[in-house]
Design an enzyme around this catalytic site. Structure first.
Site, short mmCIF file in Angstrom:
data_model
loop_
_atom_site.label_atom_id
_atom_site.label_comp_id
_atom_site.label_asym_id
_atom_site.label_seq_id
_atom_site.Cartn_x
_atom_site.Cartn_y
_atom_site.Cartn_z
CG PHE A 97 -13.44 41.36 -5.84
CD1 PHE A 97 -13.63 41.22 -6.91
CD2 PHE A 97 -12.82 40.69 -5.03
CE1 PHE A 97 -12.62 39.96 -8.14
CE2 PHE A 97 -12.16 39.48 -5.98
CZ PHE A 97 -11.39 39.10 -6.38
CB ILE B 211 -7.62 42.17 -25.67
CG1 ILE B 211 -9.25 42.60 -26.71
CG2 ILE B 211 -6.95 41.07 -24.60
CD1 ILE B 211 -9.89 43.04 -24.82
CB THR C 287 -4.17 38.48 -17.49
OG1 THR C 287 -3.81 39.25 -19.15
CG2 THR C 287 -2.72 37.25 -17.83
CD GLN D 56 -9.11 41.65 -16.02
OE1 GLN D 56 -8.73 41.85 -16.41
NE2 GLN D 56 -9.17 42.69 -15.20
CE LYS E 95 -14.05 51.17 -26.07
NZ LYS E 95 -16.03 50.34 -27.19
CD GLU F 286 -15.44 47.66 -12.26
OE1 GLU F 286 -15.80 47.12 -11.58
OE2 GLU F 286 -14.45 47.67 -12.56
#
Lengths: 185, 720, 330
Positions: free
Chosen positions: B246, B595, B600, B604, B666, B670
């Site tokens: 992170f 994507i 997964t 996320q 992309k 976050e």
């Protein structure tokens, strides 16, 4: 005379007997990870505050970071390395894998060991803090999302895999329940 | 052996769900993380941290400790090997905290002052606790609050411009029919990956071998080489499995300590941080104090925009939490100003933490937008539609693609937004007040140079070598799918090797740039390999390898505003008796390019949204003003969401083609967190009629705010 | 953590004798608090006497119809026990509200009673704390105290007791049994935790070397109509910022019997006797409940950052008594 600060102990882990000398300060978690090369149990906080080190002691889930190894002698210990049946994953493991019930994977062994116990605790009729009426006459509600969430709350996941973990536990519980029914029939 | 990549070309791996390639290892406990690789003669290092917040080390009482059972050495400023922190690393100058034990100054509580190495971890821990360090203490200042007179505007960095300005904000506000002027605060927040930072270092045949847990093995290797003045080729860093990062897993004191000690002792040394040590050694998110002023016409069209964000840094290093960057992307106005300010305190240096800048900034900005919508009497989504810019508000550059309104449209449909009564404080279910809220999300879609190698093996399989890091993102799996599509083979035939500095340089897993960066390099190499194989001929035993380096292509990218976008929706319940807030539902819809792996990716996104939930309701590190150190620096004192806090959360995405982009991916690491805290705070307002501008929204704050609102209402009634 | 000896005891008198055999000896139950504090350096025992194997792991009826709970009964077994759930549901709920499934499997009833405070100054040996190091000061008074005591605190210490279970035991007038080298003894919950005063380091009235052997719950029909409610800053796996154990008997709208104990507001579980007295014989309605809460909380001495607890506890008293009234009326 000063008491001895170490002991030779025998631990019963995943059906194997391990004899080793331990410093009394050694936790079960450190004995597993640093002495016995069973590194599947994880050390997330070492303070009983995250659940990553969860193992089964005499079939019940416990945090191995607060369990002294010397005090675990004589108990039946099951770690993540011992829950599968050979190559056949435990239904909880399979559900975590299929439903992506993890990301980094570090809390995962603890989540899985905990989930296995949650299913058993529920089957044994234990109530939880999510159970509205704890009186035995009321029975225990089905293992729905709210019950699973409360019962699994001792296992933190910083990646935030909670949503799929809850689905995985529900799916595994259902699979286990089905097996039981078939066994009964 | 055929020389084609497959009998029948297989495509479409990207975009279809695949379980993680290392998943079985993770659910069986077989996956070994950094502190779990055994070595003969392993020793254990334990760091000792300063207990004073400012001063000098007078003495380190290592004599008695060296006599303790099993103790091998005590390293401190009086005897440690010299290192050089005067270098430029990949992300700038190193944080001076990695210049371990080089002087006697203590700039904050929790500064590393010694390392004790012993035969066992129990011995090392006891010796570290027994080590007496004496200090000449000096007065400290750790008080962060808005309006500090010593706040300053930092210089620009390659990553963050401190200030942008166009037009006359004061005039714009004066000319506005509606003005929002509000202050927001966010607290100190910590990454707390589940796996504590750990490194095992050893010299092996003249090379330094470091088993680590990090976000970029070549990054950490090159930093270590520069710090210790080692030949870069003599340093190898591996990071096979990473238990969460992170933003916190770059070069930290633990790797430096392990390398120092193994160099001194000629034995492998493992240094693992304790959970409480992580609160001062690995960085954190600065608290912020933000002021937002929005001026708009009665219909909500913005005329003036001002976002000023203050954060803190240490006295030894500068880090800017870039909270004011959102307006540079999201909202335009003729008068437009964004500004970052810093105060220097006797605290550890903050660092990047999931959505640095955007996470706290979006809480303030997207709350302010909601307040503006309320004041204008228009729907919050309609307000955003009305202020959708054509081009970058500050740069004037076109967007590579911008589908934020599509996210709102799809989200509103799925959430049932049209049925929402905008008036606050009306919905009650037993003891719970109910409300819903929304917020926009955005995060840059950056890219960094990477190298990759793809090999056609003689056995018909393919090996991809890319120095990616899988910090839980599913990078290994994503690269498998990307390579499979580029090679036009089934993913089962592709093996991916990552997280080893010997694989060559690649972008780190950070800034939502990993997948985009690595996929580009893997695709270029795989395409070239496929073309070479199509020429025919046999595959030699060593295979055929194609390599790539994207540095030049990245340099040739046209200048554009490149970002992911999203819309967040939250439904909350607030207990009128206790002030407890429960999130009942979250929905996030994203426009984030291609994507790669929906399974997964959804995990996320949802994980990011749970971070937003934690940020809204739970997370907060408390610094004791008297001692300058934390109170409750552990996972019982620092809460993040548990299972019971997390409801059903849905994440999905809209089509987001990126015309002309060579990758189309992309990055999604976050954006899930961005805007969620605002959506929840807006929902709490909708439930209770009270705005919460300070995070986290704790029960005590809800109770006090409700009391205050009641008093004000009673007072208002009395004076009327 | 310093080195220490370890002995496993199999009988009560053996355990007590072992403890007396060495200075700085401690009983080890589940270890969920002690081992943690040893890692933090707060506890530095020279000898641990493991009492988990003692024959104190049963729950059964006393002759008079009360419940006798052995000291080594795990929190899990206590909360799952049908008689506890039937006759003292608030006790089961309180235990289930504490910690996590893993910790409840390990933790014992005796250990739960002896939990140390979770005050962040107490658990950090780099900081002053009168409880841990008498005379060193209490930095919480002028520092971080938003979850500290509002009742019965002193300027020397404002820490709260962390146990949920003990709050329910206080409501139900539990009696603690113990054994020393001189023989057995008993302490009612009302005397088990002494007032803070000038001696915050003295946390229980147990004689030195005493081993808790069990807890007795006297027969109490009202306890069957009881509940425990806990408020915390996370939905689970967190210590309380306020909690309440309540039992209520209402007939014809009049309060016949009531038990109230509050948690996370004082150095001990806080039996709300002033509120109970205000309620007995009066109407069972929200106004009366609020007045009773005010009667209890009149003694509150909040600090700048924990004044919300007065509001919180008042709301909790009203809310939980209202719920119980509805339950009794059904």
């Amino acid at each position: 005379m000063a008491p001895s600060t170490s002991s030779a102990i025998t631990l019963n882990i995943n059906g194997e007997k391990y004899t080793l000398p331990v410093d009394h300060r050694t936790t079960l978690l450190d004995a597993l990870r640093e002495r016995l090369d069973l590194t599947g149990s994880k050390k997330g906080c070492d303070q009983g505050q995250c659940g990553a080190c969860t193992v089964l002691l005499d079939g019940r889930r416990a945090v191995s970071c607060l369990q002294l190894a010397v005090a675990a002698e004589g108990r039946v210990i099951t770690t993540i390395e011992g829950v599968a049946d050979g190559e056949q994953l435990h239904p909880v493991q399979q559900a975590f894998l299929d439903l992506d019930g993890f990301q980094c994977g570090y809390c995962t062994p603890g989540q899985i060991c905990s989930a296995i116990a949650v299913i058993e605790e529920h089957a044994a009729g234990w109530p939880s803090a999510a159970t509205d009426d704890v009186r035995p006459e009321a029975g225990v509600p089905a293992l729905g999302a709210e019950e699973i969430r409360e019962r699994m709350s001792g296992n933190l996941c910083r990646c935030g895999a909670y949503v799929s973990i809850v689905q995985a536990v529900a799916q595994a519980a259902e699979a286990t329940g089905t097996q039981d029914k078939e066994a009964v029939a | 052996m055929t020389t084609t990549t497959g009998v029948a070309a297989v495509t479409g791996a990207v975009g279809s769900a695949h379980t993680r390639v290392e998943g079985r290892d993770k659910v069986t406990g077989a996956a070994r993380y950094s502190g779990e690789v055994p070595f003969a003669e392993l020793t254990h290092g334990w760091l000792v941290l300063s207990t004073v917040a400012r001063g000098r080390i007078r003495s380190v009482g290592d004599g008695p400790v060296l006599a303790m059972p099993g103790v091998l050495t005590v390293l401190h400023h009086g005897n440690a090997p010299r290192v050089d922190t005067d270098y430029m690393g990949m992300l700038g100058r190193p944080n001076p905290i990695v210049g371990l034990f080089q002087h006697d100054r203590v700039p904050f509580a929790g500064w590393p002052v010694a390392l004790v190495v012993a035969e066992t971890s129990e011995q090392a821990r006891e010796a570290a606790e027994a080590l007496v360090v004496q200090y000449d203490e000096e007065p400290h200042d750790v008080a962060f609050h808005s309006g500090r007179s010593d706040a300053y505007t930092p210089g620009d960095t390659p990553i963050v411009k401190a200030e942008t300005e166009k037009g006359d904000v004061e005039a714009g506000l004066d000319a506005s029919a509606v003005v929002v002027d509000a202050e927001y605060t966010t607290p100190e927040e910590h990454h707390n990956p589940m796996e504590p930072h750990a490194a095992t270092a050893r010299w092996d045949g003249g090379r330094l071998d470091v088993i680590d847990s990090n976000q970029g093995s070549s990054w950490v290797a090159s930093e270590l080489a520069q710090l210790f003045s080692f030949d870069p080729a003599s340093v190898r860093v591996r990071s096979e499995h990473v238990g969460g990062a992170f933003g916190s897993k770059g070069l930290s004191p633990h790797q430096v300590a392990a390398v120092m000690a193994t160099t001194v002792l000629h034995r492998p040394v493992r240094v693992v941080l304790t959970r409480s040590q992580m609160f001062s050694l690995i960085g954190y998110r600065s608290p912020t104090a933000q002021r937002i002023r929005l001026g708009a016409d009665a219909d909500g069209r913005l005329r003036a925009f001002d976002h000023q964000a203050q954060s803190l840094t240490s006295t030894v290093h500068e880090f800017v939490e870039s909270s004011a960057v959102l307006g540079r992307v999201m909202y335009d106005a003729d008068a437009h100003h964004t500004l970052h300010r810093l105060v220097r305190l006797d605290v550890p240096t903050p660092t990047w933490m999931r959505a640095p800048g955007e996470a706290p900034g979006s809480f303030a900005l997207e709350s302010a937008l909601d307040e503006l919508a309320e004041k204008c009497g228009i729907d919050p989504i309609a307000l955003r539609v009305r202020n959708e810019p054509e081009a970058g508000p500050v740069s004037g550059l076109p967007f590579s693609s911008r589908n934020v309104l599509a996210c709102f449209e799809e989200g509103a449909r799925r959430f049932g937004w049209a049925d929402r009564d905008p008036r606050p404080g009306l919905r009650r279910e037993g003891r719970w007040l109910l409300g819903s809220g929304t917020a926009a999300a955005t995060y840059p879609s950056g890219v960094g140079p990477s190298t990759a190698a793809v090999t056609a093996e003689a056995d018909g399989t393919f090996t991809v070598r890319i120095n990616a890091a899988d910090v839980g993102t599913g990078a290994r799996t994503a690269m498998t799918l990307v390579a499979a599509d580029a090679l036009e083979v089934d993913p089962d035939r592709v093996r991916v090797r990552i997280a080893d500095s010997d694989l060559g340089p690649a972008m780190i897993a950070g800034g939502s740039m990993g997948t985009r960066s690595w996929a580009w390099a893997v695709t270029v190499a795989a395409n070239e390999l496929r073309e070479r194989l199509s020429l025919g001929g046999g595959i030699p035993p060593e295979g055929i390898t194609a390599r790539s380096n994207t540095a030049e292509a990245i340099g040739a990218l046209t200048q554009k505003e490149r970002h992911s976008f999203g819309a967040q929706f939250a439904e909350v319940a607030v207990d009128v008796d206790t002030g407890e807030v429960r999130v009942r539902r979250l929905l996030g819809i994203y426009a984030a390019g291609t994507i790669v792996n929906p399974l997964t990716a959804r995990s996320q996104f949802i994980g990011g949204m749970i971070w937003g939930l934690s940020m809204a309701l739970h997370e907060e590190a408390i610094r004791d003003q008297a001692s300058g150190s934390h109170v409750g620096a552990d996972l019982a004192g620092y809460h993040f969401a548990s299972h019971a806090d997390v409801p059903i959360i849905e994440a999905d995405w809209v089509d987001d083609p990126v015309p002309g982009d060579p990758v189309g991916i992309k990055g999604i690491g976050e954006i899930g967190i961005v805007g969620v805290a605002a959506a929840i705070a807006n929902a709490v307002w909708h439930a209770t009629g009270v705005r919460h501008r300070d995070l986290p929204i704790r029960p005590d704050r809800v109770l006090c705010a409700a009391d205050e609102a009641r008093r004000r209402a009673a007072g208002g009634a009395g004076s009327a | 953590m310093r080195e220490f000896g370890y002995e496993r005891a199999f009988g009560v008198s053996e355990a007590v004798a072992l403890l007396g055999s060495a200075p700085d000896a401690r009983f080890l139950g589940g270890g969920t608090n002690l081992v943690d504090l040893m890692k933090a350096g707060v506890e530095r025992p020279a000898l641990l006497v493991d009492v988990r194997e003692l024959p104190l792991d049963g729950v059964g009826f006393t002759g008079g119809g009360g419940l006798r709970i052995g000291a080594t009964v795990t929190n899990s077994d206590l909360a799952a026990h049908p008689e506890v759930r039937r006759h003292h549901p608030a006790l089961a709920q309180a235990v289930l509200a504490g910690a996590s499934g893993q910790l409840r499997n390990m933790a014992t009833v005796g250990g739960n009673l002896l939990q140390r405070t979770r005050c962040g100054y107490f658990t950090d040996i780099s900081k002053p704390c009168n409880k841990r190091s008498p005379g060193s000061g209490c930095p919480a008074v002028d520092g971080e105290h938003h979850n500290h005591a509002i009742l019965g605190a002193s300027a020397r210490c404002i820490a709260t007791h962390p146990s949920d279970m003990a709050v329910a035991l206080a409501a139900f007038d539990a009696v603690i049994s113990y054994e020393t080298a001189d023989g057995p003894g008993e302490l009612p919950m009302s005397e088990f935790y002494p007032p803070v005063g000038d001696t915050p380091h003295i946390e229980t009235a147990l004689p030195p070397g005493a081993l808790i052997t069990g807890v007795t719950l006297p027969p109490s029909p009202v306890a069957a109509h009881s509940r425990y409610r806990k408020v915390r800053e996370r939905a689970s796996y967190a210590f309380a910022i306020g909690s309440i154990a309540a039992a209520l008997d209402v007939r014809d709208g009049v309060v016949r019997e009531v038990r109230l104990a509050l948690g996370a507001v004082a150095s001990r579980p806080w039996r709300a006797r002033a509120a109970e007295q205000a309620l007995i014989g009066g109407p069972a309605n929200a106004e009366a409940f609020a007045a009773a809460a005010d009667a209890e909380l009149a003694a509150a001495e909040p600090l700048p950052d924990n004044g919300y607890k007065v509001t919180l506890m008042r709301s909790l008293v009203v809310a939980v008594l209202t719920e119980l009234t509805e339950e009794v009326s059904r």
